[in-house]
Design a protein around this motif. Structure first.
Motif, short mmCIF file in Angstrom:
data_model
loop_
_atom_site.label_atom_id
_atom_site.label_comp_id
_atom_site.label_asym_id
_atom_site.label_seq_id
_atom_site.Cartn_x
_atom_site.Cartn_y
_atom_site.Cartn_z
N ASP A 38 0.81 -1.21 0.00
CA ASP A 38 0.00 0.00 0.00
C ASP A 38 0.85 1.26 0.00
OD1 ASP A 38 -2.32 -1.41 -0.01
OD2 ASP A 38 -2.66 -1.29 2.15
N THR A 39 2.03 1.20 0.64
CA THR A 39 2.84 2.40 0.80
C THR A 39 4.08 2.40 -0.08
OG1 THR A 39 4.01 1.38 2.64
CG2 THR A 39 2.10 2.74 3.18
N ALA A 40 4.21 1.41 -0.96
CA ALA A 40 5.42 1.30 -1.77
C ALA A 40 5.64 2.53 -2.62
CB ALA A 40 5.34 0.05 -2.66
N MET A 41 4.57 3.05 -3.21
CA MET A 41 4.74 4.21 -4.07
C MET A 41 5.13 5.43 -3.28
SD MET A 41 4.84 4.72 -7.21
CE MET A 41 4.00 3.22 -7.68
N GLU A 42 4.62 5.54 -2.05
CA GLU A 42 5.02 6.66 -1.20
C GLU A 42 6.50 6.59 -0.91
OE1 GLU A 42 4.27 8.21 3.34
OE2 GLU A 42 2.70 7.04 2.34
N HIS A 43 7.04 5.38 -0.67
CA HIS A 43 8.46 5.23 -0.41
C HIS A 43 9.26 5.55 -1.67
CE1 HIS A 43 8.52 3.67 3.65
NE2 HIS A 43 7.51 2.88 3.35
N ALA A 44 8.70 5.29 -2.84
CA ALA A 44 9.44 5.49 -4.08
C ALA A 44 9.67 6.97 -4.35
CB ALA A 44 8.70 4.85 -5.25
N LEU A 45 8.77 7.83 -3.95
CA LEU A 45 8.92 9.26 -4.16
C LEU A 45 9.77 9.86 -3.06
CD1 LEU A 45 5.25 10.26 -5.09
CD2 LEU A 45 7.16 9.89 -6.65
N THR A 46 10.67 10.75 -3.45
CA THR A 46 11.46 11.45 -2.45
C THR A 46 10.60 12.48 -1.73
OG1 THR A 46 12.17 13.24 -3.91
CG2 THR A 46 13.49 11.21 -3.92
N GLU A 47 11.10 12.97 -0.60
CA GLU A 47 10.35 13.98 0.15
C GLU A 47 10.11 15.22 -0.70
OE1 GLU A 47 10.83 16.50 4.35
OE2 GLU A 47 12.01 14.67 3.99
N ARG A 48 11.11 15.61 -1.49
CA ARG A 48 10.98 16.78 -2.36
C ARG A 48 9.95 16.54 -3.45
NH1 ARG A 48 12.02 22.05 -1.45
NH2 ARG A 48 13.25 23.06 -3.08
N GLU A 49 9.93 15.33 -4.00
CA GLU A 49 8.96 15.01 -5.04
C GLU A 49 7.54 15.03 -4.48
OE1 GLU A 49 12.02 12.25 -7.67
OE2 GLU A 49 10.55 11.31 -6.33
N GLN A 94 6.55 16.90 -2.01
CA GLN A 94 6.22 18.31 -1.83
C GLN A 94 5.75 18.93 -3.15
OE1 GLN A 94 9.55 20.85 -0.99
NE2 GLN A 94 8.28 22.52 -0.20
N VAL A 95 6.47 18.66 -4.24
CA VAL A 95 6.08 19.19 -5.55
C VAL A 95 4.73 18.64 -5.96
CG1 VAL A 95 6.66 19.14 -8.01
CG2 VAL A 95 8.45 19.61 -6.32
N LEU A 96 4.51 17.35 -5.71
CA LEU A 96 3.24 16.72 -6.08
C LEU A 96 2.08 17.32 -5.30
CD1 LEU A 96 1.91 14.55 -7.80
CD2 LEU A 96 2.47 12.88 -6.04
N GLU A 97 2.28 17.61 -4.01
CA GLU A 97 1.22 18.22 -3.22
C GLU A 97 0.86 19.60 -3.74
OE1 GLU A 97 2.96 17.97 0.69
OE2 GLU A 97 1.73 16.22 1.22
N LEU A 98 1.87 20.38 -4.13
CA LEU A 98 1.62 21.71 -4.69
C LEU A 98 0.92 21.59 -6.04
CD1 LEU A 98 5.00 23.40 -3.73
CD2 LEU A 98 2.73 23.98 -2.81
N ILE A 120 4.98 26.76 -8.17
CA ILE A 120 5.55 25.66 -7.37
C ILE A 120 7.02 25.96 -7.08
CG2 ILE A 120 6.21 23.23 -7.42
CD1 ILE A 120 3.71 22.68 -9.08
N ALA A 121 7.75 26.46 -8.07
CA ALA A 121 9.16 26.78 -7.87
C ALA A 121 9.34 27.82 -6.78
CB ALA A 121 9.76 27.29 -9.19
#
Length: 258
Positions: free
Chosen positions: A183-194, A196-200, A210-211
């Motif tokens: 369930d959380t594999a994709m969350e682990h695959a994204l970096t913290e910065r990614e 953040q960008v995805l949330e914005l 976003i920048a």
């Protein structure tokens, strides 16, 4: 805070709530937190699971964005040797508080306290350990203001055997671990910065905005978006947001970006 209810009443309510909760682990965790929080004056309740063998840390609890989960997982990796969690790693399952574990002065000056104040608006933490050793499972409840009292800890000690008795739900047998990891594999695959960008992006902002909000260049944002698309297996912004929402990477509702 004085205990306003008989601990037995709390225990009965807890067992009933967990038995009626959906089978999803996070729903059962939230059922326990929802019962304990009012009696403890807690504003935040989480379940932390740290598998020290695989260095895998999971955080369960509502009202947390994927970015906040990722940040907290990173933070906990550095806190497993601090005075609050290190005893649990050694097998000491005594409920306690951060102020007691660190010492009041040391807790007031600690970077951990500063971090939880910024992230969650709390400055006091109480723990309800469920399992120690190489597979740490512990509830953490937080509030702002005065430290949790001896009566609060008495309530945690009273319900601890029942919560521990629900170990098949909280210690995660191997098959349940595999489901949760999936369930959380994709969350682990994204970096913290990614994340953040995805949330914005999910809030409808264009790359230039976003920048500015992320404190980087527009070119860097486009590079992050390219990585996000690859990891989510999509080719455009709307699909990325919708895919992340379905996978639970985002807890924001997808927006119309057509």
């Amino acid at each position: 805070m004085l205990i306003t209810r008989d601990p037995l009443e709390v225990v009965v309510e807890m067992v009933t709530a967990v038995s009626l909760a959906p089978e999803r682990l996070e729903d059962r965790v939230n059922a326990i937190v929802d019962i304990l929080s009012p009696d403890l004056g807690s504003h935040l309740g989480l379940l932390i699971r740290a598998d020290l063998t695989d260095l895998d840390i999971q955080v369960l609890g509502r009202h947390m964005s994927a970015g906040a989960r990722s940040h907290l997982r990173h933070q906990i990796r550095h806190q497993l040797k601090d005075p609050l969690l290190e005893p649990v790693v050694r097998g000491d399952l005594t409920p306690t508080t951060a102020a007691r574990a660190f010492g009041e002065q040391a807790w007031r000056e600690s970077t951990t306290r500063a971090a939880v104040m910024v992230s969650f608006g709390i400055d006091q933490i109480a723990t309800l350990p469920v399992h120690g050793g190489s597979n740490v499972v512990v509830f953490m409840l937080g509030r702002v203001g005065q430290d949790f009292t001896e009566d609060d800890l008495a309530l945690l000690r009273a319900v601890q055997p029942v919560v521990t008795g629900l170990g098949t739900l909280l210690r995660l047998p191997r098959h349940a671990q595999q489901l949760l990891v999936a369930d959380t594999a994709m969350e682990h695959a994204l970096t913290e910065r990614e994340v953040q960008v995805l949330e914005l992006l999910a809030q409808g902002y264009k790359a230039t905005v976003i920048a500015r909000k992320a404190g980087c260049s527009t070119r860097t944002v486009h590079r992050h978006l390219g990585h996000i698309y690859d990891k989510l297996g999509v080719g455009d912004r709307l699909s990325a947001v919708n895919r992340a929402h379905v996978l639970g990477v985002l807890d924001l509702d997808p927006v119309d970006m057509s």
